[in-house]
Write an enzyme that holds these catalytic residues in place. Structure first.
Site, mmCIF file in Angstrom:
data_model
loop_
_atom_site.group_PDB
_atom_site.id
_atom_site.type_symbol
_atom_site.label_atom_id
_atom_site.label_comp_id
_atom_site.label_asym_id
_atom_site.label_seq_id
_atom_site.Cartn_x
_atom_site.Cartn_y
_atom_site.Cartn_z
ATOM 1 N N ARG A 1 -9.334 8.363 -0.748
ATOM 2 C CA ARG A 1 -10.317 8.777 0.255
ATOM 3 C C ARG A 1 -11.127 9.943 -0.250
ATOM 4 O O ARG A 1 -10.645 10.733 -1.071
ATOM 5 C CB ARG A 1 -9.601 9.190 1.550
ATOM 6 C CG ARG A 1 -9.126 8.026 2.366
ATOM 7 C CD ARG A 1 -8.459 8.505 3.640
ATOM 8 N NE ARG A 1 -8.260 7.404 4.560
ATOM 9 C CZ ARG A 1 -9.151 7.027 5.486
ATOM 10 N NH1 ARG A 1 -10.267 7.689 5.646
ATOM 11 N NH2 ARG A 1 -8.895 6.002 6.274
ATOM 12 N N THR B 1 -8.243 3.360 8.449
ATOM 13 C CA THR B 1 -9.459 2.539 8.465
ATOM 14 C C THR B 1 -9.556 1.806 9.810
ATOM 15 O O THR B 1 -8.618 1.129 10.214
ATOM 16 C CB THR B 1 -9.414 1.519 7.310
ATOM 17 O OG1 THR B 1 -9.023 2.214 6.139
ATOM 18 C CG2 THR B 1 -10.763 0.878 7.088
ATOM 19 N N HIS C 1 -3.716 -4.750 7.617
ATOM 20 C CA HIS C 1 -3.849 -3.615 8.532
ATOM 21 C C HIS C 1 -2.979 -3.813 9.769
ATOM 22 O O HIS C 1 -3.168 -4.743 10.532
ATOM 23 C CB HIS C 1 -5.286 -3.342 8.971
ATOM 24 C CG HIS C 1 -5.470 -1.882 9.273
ATOM 25 N ND1 HIS C 1 -5.025 -1.312 10.425
ATOM 26 C CD2 HIS C 1 -5.965 -0.868 8.518
ATOM 27 C CE1 HIS C 1 -5.267 -0.013 10.382
ATOM 28 N NE2 HIS C 1 -5.819 0.287 9.233
ATOM 29 N N HIS D 1 -5.477 3.804 -1.405
ATOM 30 C CA HIS D 1 -6.812 4.129 -0.894
ATOM 31 C C HIS D 1 -7.137 5.563 -1.292
ATOM 32 O O HIS D 1 -6.527 6.511 -0.787
ATOM 33 C CB HIS D 1 -6.805 3.971 0.634
ATOM 34 C CG HIS D 1 -8.142 4.184 1.287
ATOM 35 N ND1 HIS D 1 -8.335 3.998 2.639
ATOM 36 C CD2 HIS D 1 -9.350 4.558 0.792
ATOM 37 C CE1 HIS D 1 -9.606 4.265 2.940
ATOM 38 N NE2 HIS D 1 -10.237 4.613 1.827
ATOM 39 N N ARG E 1 -6.785 12.908 1.308
ATOM 40 C CA ARG E 1 -5.733 13.340 2.245
ATOM 41 C C ARG E 1 -4.343 12.859 1.840
ATOM 42 O O ARG E 1 -3.355 13.413 2.256
ATOM 43 C CB ARG E 1 -6.057 12.898 3.663
ATOM 44 C CG ARG E 1 -5.989 11.407 3.850
ATOM 45 C CD ARG E 1 -6.140 11.024 5.304
ATOM 46 N NE ARG E 1 -7.488 11.249 5.790
ATOM 47 C CZ ARG E 1 -7.986 10.635 6.864
ATOM 48 N NH1 ARG E 1 -7.222 9.827 7.565
ATOM 49 N NH2 ARG E 1 -9.222 10.839 7.249
ATOM 50 N N HIS F 1 1.195 6.065 2.082
ATOM 51 C CA HIS F 1 1.995 6.954 2.936
ATOM 52 C C HIS F 1 3.186 7.580 2.221
ATOM 53 O O HIS F 1 3.798 8.502 2.750
ATOM 54 C CB HIS F 1 2.358 6.250 4.242
ATOM 55 C CG HIS F 1 1.121 5.935 5.030
ATOM 56 N ND1 HIS F 1 0.168 6.901 5.294
ATOM 57 C CD2 HIS F 1 0.634 4.783 5.542
ATOM 58 C CE1 HIS F 1 -0.841 6.348 5.962
ATOM 59 N NE2 HIS F 1 -0.584 5.063 6.114
ATOM 60 N N ASN G 1 0.861 -1.183 0.000
ATOM 61 C CA ASN G 1 0.000 0.000 0.000
ATOM 62 C C ASN G 1 0.905 1.243 0.000
ATOM 63 O O ASN G 1 1.724 1.426 0.905
ATOM 64 C CB ASN G 1 -0.882 -0.051 1.260
ATOM 65 C CG ASN G 1 -1.798 1.146 1.370
ATOM 66 O OD1 ASN G 1 -1.379 2.279 1.161
ATOM 67 N ND2 ASN G 1 -3.050 0.905 1.699
HETATM 68 N N1 PXP Z 1 -5.755 -3.076 4.129
HETATM 69 C C1 PXP Z 1 -6.690 -2.113 4.280
HETATM 70 C C2 PXP Z 1 -8.094 -2.436 3.884
HETATM 71 C C3 PXP Z 1 -6.350 -0.840 4.765
HETATM 72 O O1 PXP Z 1 -7.300 0.094 4.933
HETATM 73 C C4 PXP Z 1 -5.012 -0.566 5.070
HETATM 74 C C5 PXP Z 1 -4.620 0.810 5.552
HETATM 75 O O2 PXP Z 1 -4.789 1.727 4.527
HETATM 76 C C6 PXP Z 1 -4.073 -1.599 4.891
HETATM 77 C C7 PXP Z 1 -4.468 -2.839 4.438
HETATM 78 C C8 PXP Z 1 -2.624 -1.383 5.189
HETATM 79 O O3 PXP Z 1 -2.482 -1.107 6.548
HETATM 80 P P1 PXP Z 1 -1.080 -0.638 7.108
HETATM 81 O O4 PXP Z 1 -0.765 0.665 6.469
HETATM 82 O O5 PXP Z 1 -1.315 -0.554 8.579
HETATM 83 O O6 PXP Z 1 -0.091 -1.707 6.732
#
Ligand code: PXP
Length: 239
Positions: free
Chosen positions: A44, A100, A190, A42, A48, A9, A6
Site C-alpha cells: 500500500r 480494499t 476478499h 498488497h 501499513r 496480516h 495473502n
Molecule cells: N483479494 C484482494 C484483491 C484483496 O484486496 C484482499 C484483501 O487484501 C484479498 C483478496 C484477501 O482478502 P481477505 O484478507 O479478506 O481474505
C-alpha cells in the site's frame, strides 16, 4: 481450486509493535509447504503492513507464484517493473479504508489501465483486475487487456441472510461464466473463510481463490501450516 495465500496480516502483527517479527517472508514458505500455490501481498501507498523489503524478499523466496497486489500508481508500477512479480493484481486504493472496499472502476479508468497493462506486459508480468461481479466489467477487462480477473467477493462475504447470499453468489457465478467463455482466467477473493467458501466450490469457472484474513486468524490458534492445509483440503474436495 487453487489457493493463493495473502500474507499481509502477518505483517500487520509485526507493524503493531514496529518489530521485526512475525516475518511475512517466513510465512510464505510455510504456506507453500502446506499446499498454497501462490503468495499474495498488497504493497500500500502508506506501507501499513507490507513494506518494500518484504516485496523484494518475497520475490526471491516464493517458488510457486508471486502476486503483487497494488494500486495502478506510477510509484507502484515502477516497483513492479523492478521487482518483477509473476503477476500484478490491480486494485483501487483509498487511504482511509481498513481493507480494499470494492473493485476497480473500469469505465472511468479504461484508457489509463490499458496503458498500465501494456507497460506491465512489456516486462512479462501477467495482469489481474480486481472487479465487482458486474457483467459490464467483463468486456471492459478484455478491452483493457487483462489476463485474469479476480472477482470481488466482499459483498457475498458480508451478505446478511441466505437470500442475499444466494443472490450475490449467483451474480458471481454469472460473471465467472461470461469471463471464462471469453478466455479470461477467473479467480476470486476478499472475505472468504472456511465456511462461506463451501458454496463457491460449485462455480467450476473459478480456478483460484485469494485468501488472507481468515487463514491468518485461524493460524493464531492452529499454526499457519495447519490453517493453510485445512483450507487446501476444502478446496480439493471440489468434485
Ligand atoms: N483479494 C484482494 C484483491 C484483496 O484486496 C484482499 C484483501 O487484501 C484479498 C483478496 C484477501 O482478502 P481477505 O484478507 O479478506 O481474505
Amino acid at each position: 481450486m487453487r489457493l493463493s495465500v495473502n500474507v499481509d496480516h502477518i505483517a500487520t502483527i509485526r507493524e503493531v509493535r514496529g518489530e521485526i517479527e512475525p516475518d511475512p517472508v517466513i510465512a510464505a514458505g510455510i504456506c507453500e509447504l502446506a499446499g498454497a500455490e501462490g503468495i499474495v501481498c498488497h504493497l500500500r501507498e502508506d506501507r501499513r503492513h507490507i513494506n518494500d523489503r518484504d516485496v523484494k524478499l518475497l520475490r526471491e523466496v516464493v517458488k510457486t507464484k508471486f502476486d503483487l497486489e497494488m494500486a495502478a500508481t506510477e510509484e507502484m508500477i515502477r516497483i513492479a517493473s523492478e521487482v518483477l512479480p509473476d503477476l500484478v493484481t490491480l486494485v483501487p486504493e483509498n487511504r482511509m479504508e481498513l481493507t480494499t472496499e470494492g473493485g476497480l472502476d473500469l469505465r472511468k479508468n479504461k484508457s489509463y489501465l490499458q496503458n498500465v497493462v501494456k507497460e506491465l506486459h512489456s516486462k512479462d508480468i501477467l495482469v489481474s483486475l480486481f472487479i465487482d461481479p458486474e457483467p459490464d466489467n467483463i468486456d471492459k477487462s478484455i478491452e483493457i487487456g487483462a489476463d485474469i480477473i479476480e472477482i470481488h467477493t466482499g459483498k457475498y462475504a458480508n451478505a446478511v441472510g441466505e437470500k442475499e447470499q444466494i443472490n450475490e453468489l449467483s451474480k458471481i457465478g454469472t460473471v465467472a461464466r461470461m469471463a471464462a467463455e471469453l478466455g479470461l482466467v477467473v479467480t476470486a477473493g476478499h472475505g472468504l473463510n472456511y465456511y462461506n467458501i463451501i458454496p463457491f466450490l460449485n462455480i467450476s469457472e473459478i480456478q483460484e481463490v485469494s485468501i488472507g484474513h481468515s487463514i491468518i486468524s485461524r493460524a493464531v490458534f492452529t499454526g499457519l501450516h495447519k490453517a493453510v492445509e485445512d483450507m487446501v483440503k476444502i478446496l480439493n474436495s471440489r468434485l
